[in-house]
Write a protein that holds these residues in place. Structure first.
Motif, PDB file in Angstrom:
ATOM      1  N   ASP A 172      -5.226   3.945   2.578  1.00 18.77           N
ATOM      2  CA  ASP A 172      -3.614   3.910   3.179  1.00 18.77           C
ATOM      3  C   ASP A 172      -3.751   2.945   4.228  1.00 18.77           C
ATOM      4  O   ASP A 172      -4.578   2.252   4.520  1.00 18.77           O
ATOM      5  CB  ASP A 172      -3.111   5.368   3.546  1.00 18.77           C
ATOM      6  CG  ASP A 172      -4.008   6.018   4.537  1.00 18.77           C
ATOM      7  OD1 ASP A 172      -4.927   5.219   5.138  1.00 18.77           O
ATOM      8  OD2 ASP A 172      -3.852   7.020   4.886  1.00 18.77           O
ATOM      9  N   GLU A 173      -2.533   2.697   4.846  1.00 15.82           N
ATOM     10  CA  GLU A 173      -2.454   1.882   5.871  1.00 15.82           C
ATOM     11  C   GLU A 173      -3.540   2.150   6.952  1.00 15.82           C
ATOM     12  O   GLU A 173      -4.147   1.181   7.696  1.00 15.82           O
ATOM     13  CB  GLU A 173      -0.941   2.175   6.655  1.00 15.82           C
ATOM     14  CG  GLU A 173      -0.657   0.726   7.601  1.00 15.82           C
ATOM     15  CD  GLU A 173       0.572   0.815   8.076  1.00 15.82           C
ATOM     16  OE1 GLU A 173       1.031  -0.010   8.770  1.00 15.82           O
ATOM     17  OE2 GLU A 173       1.457   1.565   7.536  1.00 15.82           O
ATOM     18  N   LEU A 229       0.941  -1.262  -0.074  1.00 14.43           N
ATOM     19  CA  LEU A 229      -0.069  -0.104   0.002  1.00 14.43           C
ATOM     20  C   LEU A 229       0.889   1.378  -0.177  1.00 14.43           C
ATOM     21  O   LEU A 229       0.642   2.211  -0.772  1.00 14.43           O
ATOM     22  CB  LEU A 229      -0.765  -0.048   1.326  1.00 14.43           C
ATOM     23  CG  LEU A 229      -2.120  -0.787   1.041  1.00 14.43           C
ATOM     24  CD1 LEU A 229      -2.971  -0.506   2.319  1.00 14.43           C
ATOM     25  CD2 LEU A 229      -2.964  -0.316   0.018  1.00 14.43           C
ATOM     26  N   ALA A 230       1.994   1.101   0.757  1.00 16.13           N
ATOM     27  CA  ALA A 230       3.023   2.466   0.910  1.00 16.13           C
ATOM     28  C   ALA A 230       3.536   2.609  -0.637  1.00 16.13           C
ATOM     29  O   ALA A 230       3.532   3.785  -1.067  1.00 16.13           O
ATOM     30  CB  ALA A 230       3.852   2.272   1.770  1.00 16.13           C
ATOM     31  N   GLY A 272       0.822   3.860  -2.780  1.00 13.06           N
ATOM     32  CA  GLY A 272       0.425   5.416  -2.420  1.00 13.06           C
ATOM     33  C   GLY A 272       1.773   6.435  -2.950  1.00 13.06           C
ATOM     34  O   GLY A 272       1.163   7.426  -3.132  1.00 13.06           O
ATOM     35  N   SER A 273       2.591   5.991  -3.269  1.00 13.92           N
ATOM     36  CA  SER A 273       3.516   6.930  -3.799  1.00 13.92           C
ATOM     37  C   SER A 273       3.559   6.976  -5.499  1.00 13.92           C
ATOM     38  O   SER A 273       4.065   8.059  -5.890  1.00 13.92           O
ATOM     39  CB  SER A 273       4.910   6.373  -3.457  1.00 13.92           C
ATOM     40  OG  SER A 273       5.405   5.191  -4.448  1.00 13.92           O
ATOM     41  N   THR A 317      -4.600   0.831  -8.217  1.00 16.20           N
ATOM     42  CA  THR A 317      -4.962   2.003  -7.758  1.00 16.20           C
ATOM     43  C   THR A 317      -4.976   1.895  -6.078  1.00 16.20           C
ATOM     44  O   THR A 317      -6.158   1.248  -5.912  1.00 16.20           O
ATOM     45  CB  THR A 317      -5.755   2.907  -8.312  1.00 16.20           C
ATOM     46  OG1 THR A 317      -5.591   3.092  -9.418  1.00 16.20           O
ATOM     47  CG2 THR A 317      -5.734   4.348  -7.797  1.00 16.20           C
ATOM     48  N   PRO A 318      -4.363   2.477  -5.194  1.00 13.69           N
ATOM     49  CA  PRO A 318      -4.929   2.394  -3.663  1.00 13.69           C
ATOM     50  C   PRO A 318      -6.169   3.146  -3.478  1.00 13.69           C
ATOM     51  O   PRO A 318      -6.341   4.388  -3.931  1.00 13.69           O
ATOM     52  CB  PRO A 318      -3.687   3.035  -2.977  1.00 13.69           C
ATOM     53  CG  PRO A 318      -3.076   4.182  -3.787  1.00 13.69           C
ATOM     54  CD  PRO A 318      -3.267   3.541  -5.366  1.00 13.69           C
TER      55      PRO A 318
END
Length: 157
Positions: A91-92, A34-35, A38-39, A87-88
């Motif tokens: 987030d966490e 996910l990180a 997310g970037s 695509t996210p």
């Protein structure tokens, strides 16, 4: 192609990746993926995610994690040729919230679960929760300002 143990639950053999990869739990792997997602500035392929993880995980493991995240509604995917772009959605923190909601939905007595949860909060967390709920009520009131009748929430003090 080498295959890393299934989401950190690998067998006893050497996977060529070291024991560090085998020992990571599913939640940690999901958080890493996910990180990376997310970037990204646009939807990306699983190979892009794998490359940003410095090749720590096998491609099949990345696909498995992405598919599990899709099932948890933490990511979306769109077909691009023979593969998918990811695509996210969360987030966490969002993924943790999804887990909490799923656990709550599995219980018959939501009131008792929520009551128990709130009673176990630290004073700081309780203040934060009250503040978040108050802000949500105010936002609901502002959204409903152009409608007839009360909004979906009422403030109880």
């Amino acid at each position: 192609m080498e295959h890393v143990g299934h989401l950190g639950h690998g067998g006893g053999g050497d996977d060529g990746q070291g024991s560090r990869t085998r020992r990571r739990g599913q939640g940690q792997l999901e958080a890493q993926v996910l990180a990376v997602l997310g970037s990204a500035t646009a939807p990306v392929a699983a190979t892009w995610v794998q490359e940003r993880l410095d090749g720590e995980l096998a491609y099949t493991t990345v696909i498995t994690i992405l598919t599990r995240l899709l099932g948890k509604q933490a990511v979306t995917r769109t077909r691009s040729g023979r593969s998918f772009l990811w695509t996210p959605v969360a987030d966490e923190a969002g993924l943790t919230a999804l887990r909490m909601r799923r656990l709550l939905d599995e219980r018959d007595d939501r009131d008792a679960v929520l009551s128990s949860f709130v009673s176990a909060l630290s004073p700081h967390d309780e203040r934060l929760l009250r503040s978040l709920l108050s802000a949500a009520d105010q936002a609901d009131g502002a959204d409903a300002a152009g409608t007839v009748g009360p909004g979906p929430h009422t403030a109880e003090s």
